[in-house]
Design a protein around this motif. Structure first.
Motif, short mmCIF file in Angstrom:
data_model
loop_
_atom_site.label_atom_id
_atom_site.label_comp_id
_atom_site.label_asym_id
_atom_site.label_seq_id
_atom_site.Cartn_x
_atom_site.Cartn_y
_atom_site.Cartn_z
N ASP A 28 0.83 -1.20 0.00
CA ASP A 28 0.00 0.00 0.00
C ASP A 28 0.87 1.26 0.00
O ASP A 28 0.52 2.26 -0.62
N VAL B 138 2.03 1.88 -3.57
CA VAL B 138 0.94 2.41 -4.40
C VAL B 138 0.57 3.83 -3.96
O VAL B 138 0.28 4.69 -4.79
N ARG C 205 0.36 7.23 -6.07
CA ARG C 205 -0.90 7.98 -6.16
C ARG C 205 -0.74 9.41 -5.61
O ARG C 205 -1.29 10.35 -6.18
N TRP D 121 1.99 11.54 -7.93
CA TRP D 121 1.88 10.94 -9.27
C TRP D 121 2.58 11.78 -10.33
O TRP D 121 3.10 11.22 -11.31
N ILE E 50 6.25 0.45 -8.59
CA ILE E 50 5.90 -0.60 -7.62
C ILE E 50 7.15 -1.34 -7.17
O ILE E 50 7.38 -1.53 -5.97
#
Length: 459
Positions: free
Chosen positions: A152, A155, A159, A162, A419
């Motif tokens: 998480d 990610v 996010r 970005w 990632i």
């Protein structure tokens, strides 16, 4: 991701003008304990009675008893079990704490460590609900992380930041993919090798030549992709380390911070590849020697077994050195010292590091494949002999195929780069938190209150 415990709402404040901590009658009474009639007609002792109030006689009607029963209930949120008679000269028991049985302490100003063993700045923790949640200035809480929190965090970095993350990934992916397309279109002839390998009537020399051309093409593409991966990893390592502290970073700042260590990072990757191929070569060497001695069948079998055994050793070494890259970038270490740091951090957690890295790789590649495969089939349908020719290996992989499939590869790299780099950096941070209490340094660097006094919430 929710890090705070699921507190119930605090108990309601005392009612009827009673203040917390106010006791009942302070003077002893010689009168018999007052009794009231329950709704079923039985006599019950009253929890809080007034000595000046006349004692209710059992001869009262049930209607009056019911009215007094409802009037003489304790105030809301202060119910306690009925108490027995108070002996003469003995003070009545103190009233229950505000909020009722089993409720949490009411919200109020921050309490110090003396509040039920709680932590500074977190009222009501300690004796009620355990230690407070760990501070979370950025994408992860500052405590040992679980597998889901590491994924998480990677990610969330992509996010939250970005613009920077996708800008770096897009730039690196476009540059590397353009180089690959140009080499495959002008220099590398993949069609000749594919046709020779798929032709059953091809001679041994043709098959050998095709294998050599395919290996050269694959090696060149691999090296270009590796260079792009190294650059992206170097830049994204800086971005992820800042994201842990909740501090944004631009692409220019990431490059200025990572640039001094990029040559060492290339040296580290080259050394790790050299170790991998060296271990595999040593494993295959006995089979090669037996084959040269005249036993081709035995030599091939022995070489296969040796390569399988060497692959296990190579995997073991690669996991031990898997945290060398963030150690080199963030600690400004040399190549050898970064490998030594990775070995110390992974020791005792080899299977955990392997599992998290493997899971992250599977997830990233599945997501990338979902994006890349439609572009690949679209490219095959618009060029050569169509999808059938592409599947059978007889299609003409021209410029149309290379460009359309290259667009899909760029989009896939934009997903896999953040990632894989994010998970590696967060694994490194997690291992240092577990072994070296890095959460204290990170909290101080982020300006979290309370860490300067040595409090370690959540760790």
């Amino acid at each position: 991701m929710k890090d705070t415990p699921g507190w119930a709402s605090p108990g309601s404040a005392p009612s009827d003008g009673h203040e917390p901590g106010t006791s009942g009658p302070t003077e002893p009474t010689d009168a018999k304990p007052a009794e009231t009639a329950a709704p079923d007609g039985s006599a019950q002792p009253t929890a809080a009675s007034d000595p000046a109030q006349p004692t209710q006689q059992p001869s009262d009607t049930s209607q009056d008893a019911g009215a007094k029963w409802s009037q003489e209930q304790p105030p809301a949120a202060q119910w306690s079990a009925p108490t027995g008679p108070t002996a003469p000269g003995q003070a009545p028991p103190p009233p229950p704490a505000p909020g009722g049985w089993g409720s949490q302490p009411p919200a109020g100003p921050a309490q110090g460590p003396g509040w039920g063993g709680g932590y500074a700045g977190h009222p009501g923790y300690g004796g009620w609900g355990g230690p407070p949640p760990a501070a979370k200035p950025g994408v992860i809480p500052l405590r040992p992380l679980g597998v889901g929190e590491i994924l998480d965090g990677a990610v969330s970095t992509m996010r939250t930041y970005w613009r920077t993350v996708l800008g770096i990934s897009l730039t690196v992916a476009v540059v590397t993919q353009v180089l690959v397309i140009l080499l495959q279109g002008f220099v590398l002839d993949d069609n000749a090798g594919s046709e020779a390998l798929s032709d059953p009537s091809a001679s041994a020399d043709e098959v050998t030549r095709a294998l050599g051309e395919t290996m050269v093409s694959t090696t060149v593409v691999f090296l270009i992709s590796l260079i792009g991966t190294v650059v992206a990893t170097a830049l994204l390592t800086t971005v992820t380390s800042r994201a842990v502290l909740g501090r944004p970073v631009t692409t220019g700042e990431a490059w200025r911070d990572a640039r001094p260590q990029v040559p060492r990072l290339f040296g580290l990757i080259f050394l790790l590849l050299l170790i991998t191929f060296g271990v595999l070569a040593v494993g295959a060497l006995p089979g090669i020697l037996v084959g040269v001695a005249g036993s081709k069948g035995g030599g091939i079998a022995l070489a296969v077994l040796g390569i399988l055994g060497a692959s296990v050793v190579a995997l073991w070494l690669m996991i031990r050195f898997s945290l060398a890259s963030p150690a080199l970038m963030l600690e400004k270490q040399t190549i050898v010292k970064s490998m030594s740091r990775s070995t110390k951090l992974v020791r005792g957690s080899w299977w955990r590091v392997l599992g998290i890295q493997l899971l992250a790789g599977i997830i990233a590649n599945i997501v990338a494949a979902i994006v890349v495969l439609p572009f690949t089939f679209l490219a095959a349908a618009l060029s050569g002999d169509g999808v059938g020719g592409f599947v059978n290996g007889t299609g003409d992989l021209g410029w149309t195929f290379l460009i359309i499939s290259g667009i899909g590869s760029v989009i896939g790299s934009m997903i896999t780069f953040p990632i894989s780099a994010g998970v590696t950096v967060l694994l490194y941070i997690d291992q240092r938190i577990r072994r070296e209490a890095l959460d204290l340094e990170l909290a101080r660097a982020a300006g979290v209150q309370g860490y300067s006094t040595g409090a370690t919430p959540g760790s």
